[in-house]
Design an enzyme around this catalytic site. Structure first.
Site, PDB file in Angstrom:
ATOM      1  N   TYR A  17       0.831  -1.196   0.000  1.00 36.41           N
ATOM      2  CA  TYR A  17       0.000   0.000   0.000  1.00 36.41           C
ATOM      3  C   TYR A  17       0.868   1.250   0.000  1.00 36.41           C
ATOM      4  CZ  TYR A  17      -3.079   3.605   1.944  1.00 36.41           C
ATOM      5  OH  TYR A  17      -3.767   4.760   2.170  1.00 36.41           O
ATOM      6  N   LYS A  21       1.768   3.784  -3.517  1.00 33.66           N
ATOM      7  CA  LYS A  21       1.493   5.214  -3.691  1.00 33.66           C
ATOM      8  C   LYS A  21       2.764   5.966  -4.072  1.00 33.66           C
ATOM      9  CE  LYS A  21      -0.423   5.946   0.340  1.00 33.66           C
ATOM     10  NZ  LYS A  21      -1.154   6.646   1.426  1.00 33.66           N
ATOM     11  N   TYR A  31       6.847  10.020 -16.615  1.00 37.43           N
ATOM     12  CA  TYR A  31       6.092  10.249 -17.847  1.00 37.43           C
ATOM     13  C   TYR A  31       6.072  11.733 -18.204  1.00 37.43           C
ATOM     14  CZ  TYR A  31       4.241   5.563 -18.689  1.00 37.43           C
ATOM     15  OH  TYR A  31       4.122   4.236 -19.009  1.00 37.43           O
ATOM     16  N   GLN A  34       9.742  12.554 -19.482  1.00 41.85           N
ATOM     17  CA  GLN A  34      10.203  11.855 -20.677  1.00 41.85           C
ATOM     18  C   GLN A  34       9.266  12.026 -21.867  1.00 41.85           C
ATOM     19  OE1 GLN A  34      11.172   7.745 -19.815  1.00 41.85           O
ATOM     20  NE2 GLN A  34      12.145   8.277 -17.881  1.00 41.85           N
ATOM     21  N   THR A  47     -11.193   9.847   3.491  1.00 38.87           N
ATOM     22  CA  THR A  47     -12.395  10.472   2.950  1.00 38.87           C
ATOM     23  C   THR A  47     -13.597   9.602   3.256  1.00 38.87           C
ATOM     24  OG1 THR A  47     -11.048  11.383   1.153  1.00 38.87           O
ATOM     25  CG2 THR A  47     -13.441  11.412   0.863  1.00 38.87           C
ATOM     26  N   HIS A  53     -18.675   1.674   0.540  1.00 39.42           N
ATOM     27  CA  HIS A  53     -18.997   0.252   0.609  1.00 39.42           C
ATOM     28  C   HIS A  53     -18.934  -0.206   2.059  1.00 39.42           C
ATOM     29  CE1 HIS A  53     -19.139  -4.012  -0.163  1.00 39.42           C
ATOM     30  NE2 HIS A  53     -19.356  -3.767  -1.442  1.00 39.42           N
ATOM     31  N   ARG A  58     -12.970   0.457   6.247  1.00 42.94           N
ATOM     32  CA  ARG A  58     -12.536   1.789   6.670  1.00 42.94           C
ATOM     33  C   ARG A  58     -13.123   2.133   8.041  1.00 42.94           C
ATOM     34  NH1 ARG A  58     -10.216   4.688   2.459  1.00 42.94           N
ATOM     35  NH2 ARG A  58     -10.423   3.670   0.435  1.00 42.94           N
TER      36      ARG A  58
END
Length: 201
Positions: A17, A21, A31, A34, A47, A53, A58
């Protein structure tokens, strides 16, 4: 602040995890450099809001569902670790502002109001008018002791800060989950016996 590079266990239970990130930001910058790709990097803090769900594990959804059913509220550790929570509308507004600006460095998007997990569990229990007890389980390995969003950069660059208070957001979220619990009959939000609401995705 965004300038902090972090101190991460690369082989612990949270490493996929945490490192996921970090490498995502690395890839985006590669990206950009280059291939001349326009990028934005949002560092999103916890959040919550309606339509979460019920089985996502969470803190907010677990505590609300457990409280509404008068079941034990489960806290991992002694509850002294802290988190900050933002309502989903504020997150969306922050992301839109980030997308519409020309700043391509990381930006924290979160609510700086900080709660201990124990205090947050008590707040939700009280708002649900619940008879739930708080149950303390063994601490999760490498669980951060503090999370508080530093949004000074977002205020300066995006002219953004959260507008919805935690209490206002919790009221809306509790109302949503009350309907889910009534429709499902029972929801087990987390653990080996976790159950999705009947008819839910």
């Amino acid at each position: 602040p965004e300038s902090y590079w972090g101190n991460v266990n690369t082989i612990g239970p949270r490493s996929c995890y945490d490192e996921g990130k970090r490498v995502a930001e690395t890839m985006m910058c590669a990206y950009r450099d280059q291939n001349n790709v326009s990028i934005r990097i949002a560092r999103i803090f916890n959040t919550f809001g309606p339509r979460m769900h019920p089985n996502d594990g969470r803190v907010v959804s677990n505590f609300i569902i457990q409280s509404l059913q008068n079941k034990d509220i489960t806290i991992y550790g002694d509850g002294s670790n802290t988190r900050s929570f933002q309502y989903v509308d504020d997150l969306v507004n922050g992301l839109v502002k980030l997308m519409n600006c020309d700043y391509d460095q990381p930006v924290n998007i979160g609510n700086p109001d900080e709660y201990t997990i124990k205090d947050f569990a008590t707040k939700i229990r009280d708002m649900c008018d619940s008879k739930s007890e708080i149950s303390f389980l063994p601490k999760v390995a490498d669980d951060p002791t503090q999370r508080k969003a530093d949004i000074r950069l977002a205020k300066r660059v995006l002219d953004w800060e959260p507008k919805v208070t935690v209490d206002e957001g919790l009221k809306k979220t509790i109302e949503y989950f009350q309907g889910e619990v009534e429709a499902a009959g029972e929801i087990i939000p987390t653990g080996p016996e976790a159950q999705k609401p009947r008819g839910g995705a």
